[in-house]
Scaffold this motif. Structure first.
Motif, short mmCIF file in Angstrom:
data_model
loop_
_atom_site.label_atom_id
_atom_site.label_comp_id
_atom_site.label_asym_id
_atom_site.label_seq_id
_atom_site.Cartn_x
_atom_site.Cartn_y
_atom_site.Cartn_z
N LYS A 259 0.83 -1.20 0.00
CA LYS A 259 0.00 0.00 0.00
C LYS A 259 0.86 1.26 0.00
O LYS A 259 0.53 2.26 -0.65
CB LYS A 259 -0.93 -0.01 1.20
N GLN A 260 1.97 1.21 0.72
CA GLN A 260 2.89 2.35 0.76
C GLN A 260 3.44 2.65 -0.63
O GLN A 260 3.45 3.81 -1.07
CB GLN A 260 4.03 2.05 1.73
N LYS A 261 3.89 1.62 -1.33
CA LYS A 261 4.47 1.81 -2.66
C LYS A 261 3.41 2.24 -3.67
O LYS A 261 3.68 3.07 -4.55
CB LYS A 261 5.17 0.53 -3.13
N LEU A 262 2.21 1.66 -3.55
CA LEU A 262 1.13 2.06 -4.45
C LEU A 262 0.77 3.52 -4.23
O LEU A 262 0.54 4.27 -5.19
CB LEU A 262 -0.10 1.18 -4.21
N THR A 263 0.75 3.95 -2.98
CA THR A 263 0.45 5.35 -2.66
C THR A 263 1.51 6.28 -3.21
O THR A 263 1.20 7.38 -3.69
CB THR A 263 0.31 5.53 -1.13
N GLU A 264 2.78 5.87 -3.16
CA GLU A 264 3.85 6.68 -3.73
C GLU A 264 3.63 6.90 -5.22
O GLU A 264 3.81 8.00 -5.74
CB GLU A 264 5.21 6.02 -3.47
N ILE A 265 3.24 5.84 -5.92
CA ILE A 265 2.97 5.94 -7.36
C ILE A 265 1.76 6.84 -7.61
O ILE A 265 1.80 7.74 -8.47
CB ILE A 265 2.74 4.54 -7.97
N TYR A 266 0.70 6.62 -6.84
CA TYR A 266 -0.53 7.40 -7.03
C TYR A 266 -0.29 8.87 -6.72
O TYR A 266 -0.74 9.75 -7.46
CB TYR A 266 -1.61 6.83 -6.10
N THR A 267 0.45 9.16 -5.65
CA THR A 267 0.74 10.54 -5.28
C THR A 267 1.58 11.22 -6.36
O THR A 267 1.34 12.39 -6.71
CB THR A 267 1.49 10.59 -3.95
N SER A 268 2.53 10.50 -6.90
CA SER A 268 3.35 11.03 -7.98
C SER A 268 2.51 11.41 -9.19
O SER A 268 2.70 12.45 -9.81
CB SER A 268 4.42 9.99 -8.40
N MET A 269 1.53 10.57 -9.49
CA MET A 269 0.63 10.85 -10.62
C MET A 269 -0.21 12.11 -10.34
O MET A 269 -0.39 12.96 -11.23
CB MET A 269 -0.30 9.67 -10.86
N MET A 270 -0.71 12.23 -9.12
CA MET A 270 -1.54 13.37 -8.76
C MET A 270 -0.74 14.69 -8.81
O MET A 270 -1.23 15.72 -9.24
CB MET A 270 -2.14 13.18 -7.37
N LEU A 271 0.52 14.62 -8.35
CA LEU A 271 1.35 15.82 -8.35
C LEU A 271 1.64 16.30 -9.76
O LEU A 271 1.75 17.50 -10.01
CB LEU A 271 2.67 15.54 -7.61
N LYS A 272 1.76 15.35 -10.70
CA LYS A 272 2.03 15.73 -12.08
C LYS A 272 0.84 16.44 -12.72
O LYS A 272 0.97 17.15 -13.71
CB LYS A 272 2.41 14.50 -12.89
N LYS A 273 -0.35 16.21 -12.15
CA LYS A 273 -1.55 16.86 -12.68
C LYS A 273 -1.67 18.31 -12.23
O LYS A 273 -2.41 19.09 -12.83
CB LYS A 273 -2.80 16.09 -12.25
N LEU A 274 -0.97 18.62 -11.12
CA LEU A 274 -1.10 19.97 -10.56
C LEU A 274 -0.37 21.01 -11.42
O LEU A 274 0.63 20.72 -12.04
CB LEU A 274 -0.53 19.99 -9.12
#
Length: 258
Positions: free
Chosen positions: A243-258
């Motif tokens: 879950k930690q690694k999946l969250t890191e990937i998901y957060t990275s994706m969200m930050l790129k949208k900003l």
């Protein structure tokens, strides 16, 4: 004769647990044999209360009962002490890459502590053994050291035997194995994975799902078209490390949208 060349401490670890599920089982005994570059040895052996009953099937293997750990501390109470003892250490064990290290990391996460593995080298003695001879721990001890493994499934006895086997392997395979941690870590390295449970793996620098209906699909692609899959995984019974690694990937994706 090849002797293991150490540039920093090598911690040989062995765990006894309530079972083999990294997400739901718990450590009940840990042994760490810490071999220093000057060949001096430090030891830390701890019984741990798992916070859950020990299944009879597990007790039948390692002999540890609920009564044996009823007064033992919880892992969270020992976490800082263990993390400090393992600081700046490379880590070795028997089947450690697939079990002991993932289980230990999971327990640290449950204790709200990060166990940094970014600059550590891991050597799995079982991997060397299986690549060379394909046997079990007791057979490995007999094969390489010509000794019978007494007190098998005692964490300390298993950890001590593991280090003896590693040194004997260096002698037996002197022309094939270099006695330094970089070479041994490379020799026993598993396929490139994102999380210890191997629910996600790296292929050509891309995180890929390694299970279920999206096996073989890029994680980021799946989360783009089906973001609810992230929610499902976070609520499901996956290890905290996954879950930690999946969250890191998901957060990275969200930050790129900003």
């Amino acid at each position: 004769m090849s002797a293991l060349q150490l540039t920093r401490p090598l911690a040989i670890i062995d765990l006894e647990t309530t079972g083999t599920n990294v997400a739901t089982d718990r450590i009940i005994e840990i042994a760490i044999i810490k071999v220093m570059p000057d060949r001096s040895v430090l030891r830390k052996v701890k019984r741990i209360h798992p916070g859950m009953p020990i299944p009879p099937a597990s007790t039948a293997i390692h002999g540890i009962t609920d009564e044996d750990v009823k007064d033992a501390p919880l892992f969270k109470q020992l976490a800082n002490e263990l993390r400090q003892f393992l600081e700046h250490c490379d880590i070795a064990g028997y089947n450690s890459n697939r079990f002991d290290i993932p289980m230990l990391v999971e327990e640290f996460l449950r204790a709200d502590l990060t166990f940094d593995i970014s600059d550590r080298r891991f050597v799995d003695v079982q991997k060397i053994f299986h690549l060379m001879e394909k046997r079990t721990l007791s057979a490995a001890y007999k094969f390489y050291c010509d000794k019978d493994l007494e007190n098998a499934h005692s964490a300390e006895a298993d950890a001590v035997a593991t280090f003896e086997i590693l040194e004997a392997q260096l002698v037996r395979y002197e022309t094939q194995l270099k006695p330094d941690m970089d070479a041994l870590a490379a020799f026993t390295k598993e396929d490139d994975y994102v999380d210890f449970a191997r629910r996600m793996v790296m292929q050509n620098g891309v995180e890929m799902f390694n299970f279920g209906k999206y096996k073989g699909r890029p994680v980021r692609d799946v989360l783009k078209v089906e973001p609810q899959y992230y929610d499902w995984m976070m609520k499901a019974d996956f290890p905290l490390n996954t879950k930690q690694k999946l969250t890191e990937i998901y957060t990275s994706m969200m930050l790129k949208k900003l």
